[in-house]
Design an enzyme around this catalytic site. Structure first.
Site, PDB file in Angstrom:
ATOM      1  N   THR A 197       0.755  -1.184  -0.025  1.00 27.26           N
ATOM      2  CA  THR A 197       0.189  -0.035   0.102  1.00 27.26           C
ATOM      3  C   THR A 197       0.850   1.223  -0.072  1.00 27.26           C
ATOM      4  O   THR A 197       1.905   1.223   0.575  1.00 27.26           O
ATOM      5  CB  THR A 197      -0.967   0.043   1.117  1.00 27.26           C
ATOM      6  OG1 THR A 197      -1.851  -1.159   1.217  1.00 27.26           O
ATOM      7  CG2 THR A 197      -1.816   1.311   1.222  1.00 27.26           C
ATOM      8  N   PHE A 204       1.066   5.211   0.824  1.00 28.89           N
ATOM      9  CA  PHE A 204       0.516   6.334   1.527  1.00 28.89           C
ATOM     10  C   PHE A 204       1.151   7.621   1.175  1.00 28.89           C
ATOM     11  O   PHE A 204       2.276   7.881   0.842  1.00 28.89           O
ATOM     12  CB  PHE A 204       0.850   6.085   2.800  1.00 28.89           C
ATOM     13  CG  PHE A 204       0.342   4.842   3.770  1.00 28.89           C
ATOM     14  CD1 PHE A 204      -0.834   4.840   4.261  1.00 28.89           C
ATOM     15  CD2 PHE A 204       1.015   3.588   3.558  1.00 28.89           C
ATOM     16  CE1 PHE A 204      -1.315   3.680   4.666  1.00 28.89           C
ATOM     17  CE2 PHE A 204       0.371   2.413   3.846  1.00 28.89           C
ATOM     18  CZ  PHE A 204      -1.001   2.336   4.602  1.00 28.89           C
TER      19      PHE A 204
END
Ligand code: PEP
Ligand code: MN
Length: 707
Positions: free
Chosen positions: A290, A292
């Site tokens: 992921t 960010f």
């Protein structure tokens, strides 16, 4: 107590246990040694960073990084352990080292503060929390972390000053983009100052060490459930239940203590909540990351030597090849795209805005040049920020820019993947001659920057080019009936946009000042009832965002033409702006004022001639129709005419409106009132319904100039 390994049948002897304990002790020592060595490596990196800070060279040295990786890979081979594992470990270490070095070149996102308040979405130990800790750790900063229920609340904590940074997930390598975060980047005044990646390694955890077959319910965030769907299929007796986030699901399972429940989330959070890990590494895809973004209230100034990324939002013009032209502006400066993402434009079906990540820093000359060109080619751009790059595929870091693009490059640009070299001179490939010089006061508004007319789009309505549009309505919104009646009448007679002032710039402070936001509500409802977009004036910076939420076009009045803060504020929005000519302003000054809006990234400016101060007193102002001809030569922006304020007297309005069309204006702004004699403002120049009908009928007989 003798140790019994899982599934072992013969109990261990005391001697076996001794050996195991000794081996574990040795293992612990090796681990400590590894950590000590990594710390020593980072210290050395710090020393090198300090050296580099004194020089002009960039801190990223692709050749050197390649050498380091090759060396550790060959060492791994020699010692007989996994080469990909060695590469993975060292890629992570190098990325950490670069962040360390970058810290020597910039004050960091907090300008030197050692402890920062960080907002994230989720409960403690959520992936966002872990990523935020990793990000701050990389900069050697301490954090006070606070989790919020939603992304919007985390951003609100940042904008209100309750937090210094917000760390939000923006994309996942298996699940794709996180749309809510993209939407917040579009609407909120926040800047990206950093990025961080986190390898998502889901596990299944429960309050007790139980066999999987006894689990009846599995809690997780929908993405966690989705990302582990294959594993979950092996547990047909368990139902999956969605939770706000993975860490909260783990916490709920821990709090309930129910042996038939388990949750999917990170190892870190499972351990923090005292759960037993039943299975590790249960994601469908092993490589699941992921990304960010780290947000702050102010943009960060970055040293040019730091390998950076710049993110921006772009809305393309309503013309063929619009996206390609924008991408060519980047390619022409040798800038590489690392990401291109499209999102639907709210309220504009089948139109898109693009989120673009580019390698480079706004402080670089080539980036500044590309952005300036984009401001001409795109309808709207918002620069979200430049920040040290942490998540970049290795092959996306070109050692050198390719000299000429191939057909494949062009096809890739069209298909939206990364272009890799300078663009062809034109889309047709034909060579271009040197562009004509641009005015230094209005480089973007200058016709020399763009030979085609700018078309401003309001829903289905196109303003500029060959069309002719009419904006009509009362000077001020006075009551629900007044605005509703006027809306119906002007719509039935062919007007396109409903006007109505709610914040009124009145010469006397004792005159009617407008109904404010209540009036805007009446105007918006009247517009909606008749299916017309609305325009209204903003007089102050703080009115801009609330008004932009309801109004389709924002008007800047004559008295505010040089209110530069106001111009800059409307320049930040993706919303058309009607800029009236100042009472005593030259066309040069007027175009320079428009430039303030364009330079912020909003290319949707409509100019409105409304008369200027002269010695003549027979009319309220002198309507300068020659400005239409001058502007059409000097700028690509649409030009409309306001004969109401331009003359100040009802009987002169229609003739001047017809003349404006004949002169080549792109439209009109006209004041109309159900009962002009009782109007609270500008009654003398407001047309009755019957007079407006006559104006519109006459307009149909006027032939605009041939273009
Ligand atoms: C108006 O259009 O209501 C207005 C106040 O116009 P100006 O700014 O041109 O005076
Ligand atoms: Mn008026």
């Amino acid at each position: 107590m003798p140790y019994t390994g899982v599934g072992s049948v013969t109990p261990m002897t005391d001697q076996d246990a001794d050996i195991l304990a000794r081996l574990r002790l040795e293992l612990d020592e090796v681990d400590n040694g590894i950590v000590r060595l990594i710390a020593r490596r980072l210290d050395l990196v710090g020393l090198i960073g300090r050296e580099k800070a004194g020089g002009a060279a960039g801190i990223r040295d692709a050749d050197r990084e390649r050498q380091v990786l090759e060396r550790v890979e060959s060492a791994a081979r020699e010692h007989g352990f996994s080469v990909p594992l060695a590469r993975k470990i060292f890629t992570e270490i190098i990325s950490h080292s670069l962040a360390r070095q970058a810290a020597f070149l910039s004050a960091g996102p907090q300008g030197g503060a050692r402890e920062v308040g960080v907002a994230f979405q989720g409960v403690a130990h959520a992936y966002s929390h872990l990523a935020a800790q990793k990000y701050l750790g990389g900069l050697g900063l301490a954090g006070r972390f606070r989790g919020f229920r939603t992304f919007a609340e985390a951003v609100e904590a940042l904008t209100s000053g309750a937090a210094d940074l917000a760390v939000l997930p923006i994309e996942n390598t298996t699940a794709g983009s996180i749309n809510q975060v993209y939407d917040l980047l579009r609407t909120e005044e926040v800047h990206i100052v950093g990025e961080e990646t986190w390898r998502v390694d889901h596990c299944l955890a429960a309050p007790h060490d139980v066999p999987l077959t006894s689990i009846r319910r599995v809690l997780s965030h929908p993405q966690g459930i989705e990302q582990c769907s294959q594993f979950l299929r092996s547990m047909p007796h368990a139902e999956a239940r969605s939770y706000f986030d993975t860490a909260e699901a783990l916490k709920a399972v821990a709090d309930a203590g129910d042996p038939s429940q388990a949750a999917i989330g990170s190892l870190e959070a499972a351990e923090a909540y005292g759960l037993v890990v039943l299975r590790r590494a249960i994601s469908n895809q092993e490589e699941n990351y992921t990304r960010f973004v780290v947000l702050a209230r102010e943009p960060q100034r970055l040293d040019e030597r730091i390998p950076s990324k710049t993110s921006l939002i772009l809305t393309t013009r309503h013309e063929r090849g619009a996206l390609l032209r924008c991408l060519e502006a980047l390619a022409a400066q040798g800038l590489s795209l690392t990401k291109l993402e499209s999102r639907p434009l709210p309220g504009r079906p089948w139109e898109y805005m693009f989120f673009i990540d580019i390698e480079g820093n706004v402080a670089e000359e080539r980036m500044a040049a590309a952005l300036e060109e984009l401001r001409v080619r795109a309808l709207y751009i918002k620069v979200l920020g430049s920040y040290p790059a942490r998540a970049t595929a290795p092959e996306a870091q070109p050692a050198a820019v390719k000299a000429t693009p191939t057909e494949r490059d062009r096809a890739e640009i069209l298909a939206g993947s990364a272009p890799t070299g300078p663009a062809p001179a034109t889309t047709s490939g034909a060579p271009v001659s040197a562009p004509p010089p641009r005015s230094s006061h209005y480089r973007l508004a200058d016709r020399a920057a763009r030979s085609e007319d700018t078309i401003v789009r309001v829903g289905d309505l196109l303003i500029g080019g060959t069309g002719f549009i009419v904006m009509a309505g009362p000077c001020a919104v006075e009551s629900e009936t007044q605005i509703a009646q006027t809306a119906r009448h002007v719509r039935d007679r062919g007007a396109h946009v409903l006007r109505g002032g709610v914040f009124k710039p009145r010469t006397s402070p004792y005159a009617f000042q407008g109904l404010g936001l209540d009036g805007l509500d009446l105007l918006a409802r009247a517009g909606q009832a008749v299916g017309m977009p609305i325009i209204t004036e903003v007089m102050a910076v703080e009115q801009v965002r609330p008004v932009a939420q309801r109004a389709d076009i924002l008007q800047i009045g004559a008295r505010n033409m040089q209110n530069f803060n106001l111009l800059r504020e409307v320049g930040k929005l993706d919303r058309p702006v009607l800029l009236k000519r100042g009472l005593s302003s030259t066309i040069e000054e007027w175009l320079a004022a428009a430039e303030y809006v364009l330079a912020q990234g909003n290319g949707q400016v409509i100019l409105c001639e409304r008369g200027i101060r002269t010695f003549e007193s027979a009319t309220r102002n002198t309507l300068d129709l020659s400005a239409v001809a001058v502007l059409k030569e000097r700028t690509h922006l649409p030009v409309i005419v306001d004969p109401s304020h331009g003359t100040g007297k009802r009987s002169y309005v229609a003739p001047m409106a017809w003349a404006a069309r004949a002169a080549g204006a792109h439209g009109l702004l006209v004041e109309v009132h159900p009962d002009p004699g009782r109007a609270l403002s500008d009654g003398d120049q407001s047309l009755s319904f019957a007079e407006f009908t006559v104006l519109m009928e006459g307009l149909a007989t006027v032939t605009p100039p041939r273009r």
